[in-house]
Motif scaffolding. Structure first.
Motif, PDB file in Angstrom:
ATOM      1  N   ASN A   6       0.834  -1.197   0.000  1.00  0.00           N
ATOM      2  CA  ASN A   6       0.000   0.000   0.000  1.00  0.00           C
ATOM      3  C   ASN A   6       0.871   1.250   0.000  1.00  0.00           C
ATOM      4  N   PRO A   7       0.399   2.329  -0.611  1.00  0.00           N
ATOM      5  CA  PRO A   7       1.185   3.571  -0.603  1.00  0.00           C
ATOM      6  C   PRO A   7       1.363   4.092   0.818  1.00  0.00           C
ATOM      7  N   LEU A   8       2.412   4.867   1.008  1.00  0.00           N
ATOM      8  CA  LEU A   8       2.799   5.381   2.323  1.00  0.00           C
ATOM      9  C   LEU A   8       2.666   6.893   2.352  1.00  0.00           C
ATOM     10  N   VAL A   9       2.148   7.427   3.469  1.00  0.00           N
ATOM     11  CA  VAL A   9       2.098   8.866   3.670  1.00  0.00           C
ATOM     12  C   VAL A   9       2.866   9.203   4.945  1.00  0.00           C
ATOM     13  N   ALA A  34       3.219   6.948   8.291  1.00  0.00           N
ATOM     14  CA  ALA A  34       4.420   7.303   9.041  1.00  0.00           C
ATOM     15  C   ALA A  34       4.083   8.606   9.756  1.00  0.00           C
ATOM     16  N   LEU A  35       3.888   8.549  11.056  1.00  0.00           N
ATOM     17  CA  LEU A  35       3.389   9.685  11.820  1.00  0.00           C
ATOM     18  C   LEU A  35       4.508  10.270  12.669  1.00  0.00           C
ATOM     19  N   ALA A  79      14.189   3.958   5.651  1.00  0.00           N
ATOM     20  CA  ALA A  79      14.842   2.691   5.967  1.00  0.00           C
ATOM     21  C   ALA A  79      13.845   1.629   6.404  1.00  0.00           C
ATOM     22  N   ALA A  80      12.820   2.038   7.166  1.00  0.00           N
ATOM     23  CA  ALA A  80      11.881   1.063   7.733  1.00  0.00           C
ATOM     24  C   ALA A  80      10.682   0.791   6.845  1.00  0.00           C
ATOM     25  N   GLN A  81      10.206   1.817   6.124  1.00  0.00           N
ATOM     26  CA  GLN A  81       8.948   1.684   5.397  1.00  0.00           C
ATOM     27  C   GLN A  81       9.058   1.963   3.903  1.00  0.00           C
ATOM     28  N   GLY A  82      10.144   2.551   3.469  1.00  0.00           N
ATOM     29  CA  GLY A  82      10.299   2.904   2.069  1.00  0.00           C
ATOM     30  C   GLY A  82      10.032   4.378   1.824  1.00  0.00           C
ATOM     31  N   VAL A  83      10.118   4.772   0.571  1.00  0.00           N
ATOM     32  CA  VAL A  83       9.907   6.172   0.184  1.00  0.00           C
ATOM     33  C   VAL A  83       8.405   6.440   0.088  1.00  0.00           C
ATOM     34  N   SER A 128      15.385  13.726  -3.228  1.00  0.00           N
ATOM     35  CA  SER A 128      16.206  12.978  -4.186  1.00  0.00           C
ATOM     36  C   SER A 128      15.592  11.626  -4.508  1.00  0.00           C
ATOM     37  N   ALA A 129      15.087  10.944  -3.471  1.00  0.00           N
ATOM     38  CA  ALA A 129      14.502   9.612  -3.684  1.00  0.00           C
ATOM     39  C   ALA A 129      13.248   9.689  -4.535  1.00  0.00           C
ATOM     40  N   MET A 130      12.404  10.696  -4.308  1.00  0.00           N
ATOM     41  CA  MET A 130      11.201  10.863  -5.125  1.00  0.00           C
ATOM     42  C   MET A 130      11.561  11.226  -6.559  1.00  0.00           C
ATOM     43  N   ARG A 131      12.544  12.114  -6.702  1.00  0.00           N
ATOM     44  CA  ARG A 131      12.966  12.505  -8.046  1.00  0.00           C
ATOM     45  C   ARG A 131      13.513  11.303  -8.817  1.00  0.00           C
ATOM     46  N   GLU A 132      14.297  10.479  -8.143  1.00  0.00           N
ATOM     47  CA  GLU A 132      14.854   9.285  -8.780  1.00  0.00           C
ATOM     48  C   GLU A 132      13.749   8.316  -9.181  1.00  0.00           C
ATOM     49  N   ARG A 133      12.732   8.181  -8.332  1.00  0.00           N
ATOM     50  CA  ARG A 133      11.609   7.300  -8.629  1.00  0.00           C
ATOM     51  C   ARG A 133      10.705   7.881  -9.703  1.00  0.00           C
ATOM     52  N   GLY A 134      10.651   9.210  -9.767  1.00  0.00           N
ATOM     53  CA  GLY A 134       9.824   9.880 -10.762  1.00  0.00           C
ATOM     54  C   GLY A 134       8.394  10.093 -10.340  1.00  0.00           C
TER      55      GLY A 134
END
Length: 267
Positions: A6-9, A34-35, A79-83, A128-134
């Motif tokens: 599932n997507p993460l916020v 992620a709170l 590290a724990a949940q992803g981007v 950077s991680a979002m930009r790399e993922r697009g």
């Protein structure tokens, strides 16, 4: 999808008010959470009450006024949940100030540290991680108070105007990368912070109503939205009002309470 797919916020200032309402709306939509806040025990109690297990929700303690603290929380999330798919920089404070009072300069410094530097530091681990993922969305929570300066609200109005300008700059930097920058300007929302206001609050929304509309705006990757729309009309009219008329309109208006020691961040 399994919960891990599932997507993460990622949401700051999530222990109460708008932040908690946004967490509830995203949980309802199936997102992993992620709170982030200083009050981790309160966030965990809320998550447990919602039936959100460790596979659906993680809690991170951080002070957004401390750059290293919030950057570390973002790195721990990756590290724990992803981007995340969505990062919402919601943490903020709203305190009245009087420039003639020395202690209020410290209040202003902390307001800017939380509402502005803290917002940029919240986004930093993910850009950077979002930009790399697009893909991804970076969401800044500003305020209609960004539109014009209000007497006694100098620190808050200045900080929220800076949120709008900063997000606009970031949006230009990320243009074409697939990463959206969304700027939301709440009007009056019923939260622990606004309940201290000593003046009328037209078009007051519940935190849940705001969160529902914010969710839709973020999903549509709307670059700029005032919520509710009625306040958008009001602030546009105020923006074009001549200064002399605007100043006269505010004569006698109650001011936001001053406070020497700022409270924890939250909306």
């Amino acid at each position: 999808m399994t919960s891990s797919q599932n997507p993460l916020v990622f949401i700051t200032g999530a222990s109460s008010g708008i932040g908690q309402a946004l967490a509830a709306r995203y949980a309802q939509a199936g997102y992993r959470l992620a709170l982030v806040a200083r009050r981790t025990a309160e966030m965990q109690t809320w998550a447990d009450a919602q039936g959100l297990g460790a596979d659906r929700c993680a809690v991170y303690g951080a002070d957004v006024a401390d750059i290293d603290s919030i950057v570390t929380a973002g790195q721990a999330c990756i590290a724990a949940q992803g981007v995340p798919a969505v990062v919402i920089a919601n943490a903020g404070v709203s305190i009245g100030m009087d420039t003639a009072e020395r202690e209020d300069l410290d209040v202003m410094a902390r307001t800017l540290a939380i509402n502005n530097t803290g917002l940029a530091a919240t986004f930093h681990p993910f850009v950077s991680a979002m930009r790399e993922r697009g893909s991804g969305a970076l969401v800044g929570i500003a305020s209609v108070a960004a539109i014009r300066g209000l007497p006694g609200h100098g620190a808050y109005c200045a900080s929220k105007a800076a949120v709008v300008a900063y997000c606009e700059s970031l949006r230009g930097e990320l243009r074409g990368s697939g990463v959206a920058v969304v700027t939301l300007l709440p009007g009056y929302v019923d939260t622990p912070l606004t309940r201290k206001n000593r003046y009328s609050m037209p078009f007051l929304l519940s935190a849940e109503a705001f969160a529902a509309r914010a969710f839709d705006a973020i999903r549509a990757q709307t670059s700029y939205r005032v919520i509710p729309w009625q306040m958008g009309v009001v602030v546009k009219l105020l923006r074009v009002l001549p200064n002399a008329w605007f100043d006269r309109l505010l004569v006698g208006r109650a001011r936001k309470p001053r406070q020497s020691t700022p409270p924890p961040a939250g909306h």
